[in-house]
Motif scaffolding. Structure first.
Motif, PDB file in Angstrom:
ATOM      1  N   GLU A  19       0.837  -1.190   0.000  1.00  0.00           N
ATOM      2  CA  GLU A  19       0.000   0.000   0.000  1.00  0.00           C
ATOM      3  C   GLU A  19       0.877   1.246   0.000  1.00  0.00           C
ATOM      4  O   GLU A  19       1.994   1.228   0.494  1.00  0.00           O
ATOM      5  N   VAL A  20       0.349   2.315  -0.559  1.00  0.00           N
ATOM      6  CA  VAL A  20       1.048   3.595  -0.658  1.00  0.00           C
ATOM      7  C   VAL A  20       0.240   4.628   0.121  1.00  0.00           C
ATOM      8  O   VAL A  20      -0.990   4.622   0.091  1.00  0.00           O
ATOM      9  N   PHE A  21       0.944   5.546   0.783  1.00  0.00           N
ATOM     10  CA  PHE A  21       0.306   6.602   1.576  1.00  0.00           C
ATOM     11  C   PHE A  21       1.353   7.662   1.874  1.00  0.00           C
ATOM     12  O   PHE A  21       2.528   7.495   1.539  1.00  0.00           O
ATOM     13  N   ALA A  22       0.945   8.717   2.507  1.00  0.00           N
ATOM     14  CA  ALA A  22       1.881   9.738   2.991  1.00  0.00           C
ATOM     15  C   ALA A  22       1.410  10.218   4.354  1.00  0.00           C
ATOM     16  O   ALA A  22       0.207  10.235   4.645  1.00  0.00           O
ATOM     17  N   TRP A  23       2.359  10.604   5.165  1.00  0.00           N
ATOM     18  CA  TRP A  23       2.074  11.253   6.443  1.00  0.00           C
ATOM     19  C   TRP A  23       2.386  12.738   6.318  1.00  0.00           C
ATOM     20  O   TRP A  23       3.390  13.118   5.703  1.00  0.00           O
ATOM     21  N   ILE A  24       1.539  13.550   6.917  1.00  0.00           N
ATOM     22  CA  ILE A  24       1.741  14.993   7.029  1.00  0.00           C
ATOM     23  C   ILE A  24       1.949  15.279   8.510  1.00  0.00           C
ATOM     24  O   ILE A  24       1.144  14.855   9.347  1.00  0.00           O
ATOM     25  N   TYR A  25       3.003  15.985   8.839  1.00  0.00           N
ATOM     26  CA  TYR A  25       3.293  16.339  10.235  1.00  0.00           C
ATOM     27  C   TYR A  25       3.529  17.841  10.279  1.00  0.00           C
ATOM     28  O   TYR A  25       4.340  18.370   9.515  1.00  0.00           O
ATOM     29  N   ILE A  26       2.810  18.523  11.158  1.00  0.00           N
ATOM     30  CA  ILE A  26       2.875  19.982  11.259  1.00  0.00           C
ATOM     31  C   ILE A  26       3.311  20.372  12.657  1.00  0.00           C
ATOM     32  O   ILE A  26       2.825  19.826  13.649  1.00  0.00           O
ATOM     33  N   ILE A  27       4.193  21.355  12.736  1.00  0.00           N
ATOM     34  CA  ILE A  27       4.569  21.988  14.004  1.00  0.00           C
ATOM     35  C   ILE A  27       4.192  23.457  13.892  1.00  0.00           C
ATOM     36  O   ILE A  27       4.437  24.086  12.858  1.00  0.00           O
TER      37      ILE A  27
ATOM     38  N   LYS B 159      -1.005  15.925  12.974  1.00  0.00           N
ATOM     39  CA  LYS B 159      -0.645  15.045  11.877  1.00  0.00           C
ATOM     40  C   LYS B 159      -1.897  14.443  11.245  1.00  0.00           C
ATOM     41  O   LYS B 159      -2.963  14.421  11.849  1.00  0.00           O
ATOM     42  N   ALA B 160      -1.718  13.950  10.026  1.00  0.00           N
ATOM     43  CA  ALA B 160      -2.772  13.212   9.322  1.00  0.00           C
ATOM     44  C   ALA B 160      -2.105  12.347   8.276  1.00  0.00           C
ATOM     45  O   ALA B 160      -0.967  12.603   7.860  1.00  0.00           O
ATOM     46  N   ARG B 161      -2.837  11.348   7.843  1.00  0.00           N
ATOM     47  CA  ARG B 161      -2.326  10.443   6.815  1.00  0.00           C
ATOM     48  C   ARG B 161      -3.282  10.462   5.631  1.00  0.00           C
ATOM     49  O   ARG B 161      -4.499  10.590   5.806  1.00  0.00           O
ATOM     50  N   THR B 162      -2.735  10.350   4.458  1.00  0.00           N
ATOM     51  CA  THR B 162      -3.557  10.291   3.254  1.00  0.00           C
ATOM     52  C   THR B 162      -4.338   8.978   3.228  1.00  0.00           C
ATOM     53  O   THR B 162      -4.071   8.060   4.014  1.00  0.00           O
TER      54      THR B 162
END
Length: 189
Positions: free
Chosen positions: A89-97, A105-108
């Motif tokens: 599976e393919v995905f991305a994580w977004i991490y914000i400070i 954070k959130a994941r696609t």
């Protein structure tokens, strides 16, 4: 109009545009300025688990803040793969400070790779390179990416990341619901 500065931990135009567009969606009344900077992820070029991918996104955001501390938000966007029931599976994580050191954070969403591509990734080839090999493209990861190639362009990599950026911003735009320190001085916005 209030100015908000965003630093994206990448110079990849896909990631820079996704961060800008995602924040514009949830903060439409703000004037946004965005810069992309190259910083290390602290993980392999092709993260192979969700945990490693999240770590890469977090490290990118932290490194971007260390390199350029004058901003309101720092974004780490890291694409990765993982195996689930024998499929990749393919995905991305977004991490914000944010400027107060708080994070979100959130994941696609996920999609699955065809065997031709996943076999190359299993051999240690980075996903973007594997895509270029199979689909006979050049530098596809700075364009539509796997998702664009596999959806005939219906969903490109920027759109794929944009929604996850908006989702990762939820705590930042609803801080009274997510963060204990609800004082005026700690307001992100």
């Amino acid at each position: 109009m209030t100015k908000v500065k965003l630093i994206v931990a990448s110079k990849n135009p896909v990631k820079v545009n996704a961060a800008l567009t995602g924040v514009q969606m949830v903060m439409p009344s703000y004037e946004l300025e965005v810069d992309g900077i190259s910083v290390p992820s602290g993980v392999s070029d092709q993260p192979m688990t969700s945990e490693e991918t999240l770590k890469g996104a977090r490290c990118r955001a932290e490194n971007a803040k260390n390199v350029n501390p004058n901003a309101d938000f720092w974004f780490g966007i890291e694409g990765g793969v993982d195996k689930l029931d024998g499929e990749m599976e393919v995905f991305a994580w977004i991490y914000i400070i944010d400027k107060y050191g708080r994070n979100a954070k959130a994941r696609t969403g996920t999609f699955y790779l065809p065997a031709l591509v996943s076999n190359l990734v299993d051999q240690g080839i980075e996903l973007g390179v594997a895509d270029d090999m199979v689909f006979k493209k050049e530098n596809s990861k700075q364009q539509g990416g796997s998702v664009g190639l596999l959806t005939n362009g219906a969903v490109d990599r920027t759109a794929y990341y944009t929604q996850a950026v908006a989702l990762a911003m939820i705590p930042m735009i609803n801080e009274e619901l997510y963060f204990e320190e609800n004082t005026e001085k700690n307001s992100t916005l």
